[in-house]
Motif scaffolding. Structure first.
Motif, PDB file in Angstrom:
ATOM      1  N   ARG A 119       0.823  -1.203   0.000  1.00  0.00           N
ATOM      2  CA  ARG A 119       0.000   0.000   0.000  1.00  0.00           C
ATOM      3  C   ARG A 119       0.865   1.265   0.000  1.00  0.00           C
ATOM      4  NH1 ARG A 119      -4.355   0.685  -2.195  1.00  0.00           N
ATOM      5  NH2 ARG A 119      -3.326   2.553  -2.978  1.00  0.00           N
ATOM      6  N   ALA A 126      -7.101 -11.380   4.537  1.00  0.00           N
ATOM      7  CA  ALA A 126      -8.141 -10.363   4.726  1.00  0.00           C
ATOM      8  C   ALA A 126      -7.541  -8.962   4.667  1.00  0.00           C
ATOM      9  CB  ALA A 126      -8.850 -10.585   6.059  1.00  0.00           C
ATOM     10  N   GLU A 127      -6.364  -8.784   5.288  1.00  0.00           N
ATOM     11  CA  GLU A 127      -5.706  -7.479   5.247  1.00  0.00           C
ATOM     12  C   GLU A 127      -5.333  -7.105   3.816  1.00  0.00           C
ATOM     13  OE1 GLU A 127      -2.213  -5.318   7.763  1.00  0.00           O
ATOM     14  OE2 GLU A 127      -1.630  -7.169   6.723  1.00  0.00           O
ATOM     15  N   GLY A 179      -8.391  -6.055   1.956  1.00  0.00           N
ATOM     16  CA  GLY A 179      -8.856  -4.763   2.437  1.00  0.00           C
ATOM     17  C   GLY A 179      -8.008  -3.602   1.955  1.00  0.00           C
ATOM     18  N   LEU A 180      -6.679  -3.758   1.985  1.00  0.00           N
ATOM     19  CA  LEU A 180      -5.779  -2.663   1.622  1.00  0.00           C
ATOM     20  C   LEU A 180      -5.542  -2.551   0.114  1.00  0.00           C
ATOM     21  CD1 LEU A 180      -3.001  -2.946   4.374  1.00  0.00           C
ATOM     22  CD2 LEU A 180      -4.761  -1.184   4.185  1.00  0.00           C
ATOM     23  N   GLY A 183      -7.407  -4.479  -2.495  1.00  0.00           N
ATOM     24  CA  GLY A 183      -8.423  -5.070  -3.366  1.00  0.00           C
ATOM     25  C   GLY A 183      -8.702  -4.309  -4.639  1.00  0.00           C
ATOM     26  N   GLN A 201     -11.950 -17.150   1.220  1.00  0.00           N
ATOM     27  CA  GLN A 201     -11.839 -15.686   1.140  1.00  0.00           C
ATOM     28  C   GLN A 201     -11.466 -15.228  -0.265  1.00  0.00           C
ATOM     29  OE1 GLN A 201      -8.877 -15.443   4.449  1.00  0.00           O
ATOM     30  NE2 GLN A 201      -9.923 -13.546   4.927  1.00  0.00           N
ATOM     31  N   PHE A 252     -13.803 -13.114  -2.865  1.00  0.00           N
ATOM     32  CA  PHE A 252     -13.317 -11.815  -3.333  1.00  0.00           C
ATOM     33  C   PHE A 252     -13.354 -11.740  -4.855  1.00  0.00           C
ATOM     34  CE2 PHE A 252      -9.402  -9.844  -5.088  1.00  0.00           C
ATOM     35  CZ  PHE A 252      -9.745  -8.508  -4.908  1.00  0.00           C
TER      36      PHE A 252
END
Length: 280
Positions: free
Chosen positions: A167, A201-202, A205-206, A208, A240, A244
């Motif tokens: 990120r 998941a992180e 989230g960051l 995607g 997951q 997604f």
């Protein structure tokens, strides 16, 4: 989801034969690393002419395959200035070639602070991240001019080793042509693999929105190390990832990694079955 395979995981053969096999096995796209797949023709920078690109386009179209990504996995943090200049030139040649192919994505990992391209603790330092960001900027500038996506693949052993550092790179470079290749297993190490659901998941989230393509493989633990294997033959839970893809990236290129000629179809059917049965 457009499911494909790394073409160098197909049995060693001329490119045309490999593409025919991929087509027969039901794959829709291929990860093309020129030097790992093509031995019958040169693939140095000077060989990557418009005519060569037209030839490859016809060959892939004949076999009903997209080129999901043009792989160029070289070290953009190489401390040897002469080697770094050659590496940068190689990336520019691949970006130009991708634009001629109409393929759109050149993929890479994020290197190490040594010439050997191996893990050392300094790879995870802020200094290493600054070096990579500095060296990737001219490559991204050229990618913007050529209309090509330059996609980096975070890998635990390399400089961009986790979702937060990825990120940081995206935000620091701030280029619409910089995106992410998401390989969940590459974010894992023996030190963190038991936290893989939180790590995945992180990442979603960051990163995607910026994920251009997905690599899928599995892993097993052997002698205190993670060993990559074909999808469905190890410890990964893909719920997951599949959710997604189905919810947010319905036509994304997804290429299988670490398959063998013997288990590629089985891995494809396993992942396709998970996708088809996923409810959103």
């Amino acid at each position: 989801m457009q499911l494909g395979i790394r073409l160098h995981d197909i049995k060693k053969a001329p490119l045309e034969e490999r593409l025919a096999i991929a087509n027969e096995q039901g794959f829709l796209c291929g990860h093309l690393a020129l030097s790992k797949v093509i031995s019958e023709y040169p693939v140095d920078d000077g060989a990557l002419t418009p005519g060569y690109a037209m030839y490859l386009k016809k060959l892939f179209a004949k076999n009903g395959l997209d080129i999901a990504v043009l792989g160029c996995y070289l070290n953009l943090a190489n401390p040897n200035e002469e080697q770094l200049a050659k590496i940068t030139h190689r990336y520019l040649a691949h970006i130009r070639f991708a634009s001629l192919l109409g393929e759109g994505v050149v993929g890479t990992e994020t290197g190490a602070v040594n010439e050997e391209y191996k893990f050392e603790e300094k790879n995870h330092s802020d200094e290493a991240l600054d070096i990579f960001i500095r060296n990737v900027k001219p490559v991204l500038s050229y990618a913007e001019k050529m209309g090509v996506i330059f996609a980096i693949e975070p890998v635990w052993k390399h400089i961009v080793c986790n979702p937060k550092r990825a990120r940081k790179v995206l935000d620091a470079v701030a280029s619409p042509n910089l995106q992410i290749i998401f390989d969940p297993v590459n974010l894992l190490d023996i030190s963190n693999y038991q936290d893989r659901e939180a790590i995945i998941a992180e990442a979603i989230g960051l990163l995607g929105d910026d994920i251009a393509m997905v690599h899928i493989k599995d892993f097993v633990v052997q002698d205190g190390k993670l060993v990559s294997v074909a999808a469905g033959t190890g410890e990964m839970n893909y719920e997951q990832i599949i959710r997604f893809i189905k919810e947010r990236k319905p036509y994304v290129h997804v290429t299988l990694e670490n398959t063998t000629p013997e288990n590629a179809v089985q891995a494809k059917e396993y992942i396709q079955g998970l996708y088809d049965s996923c409810r959103i």
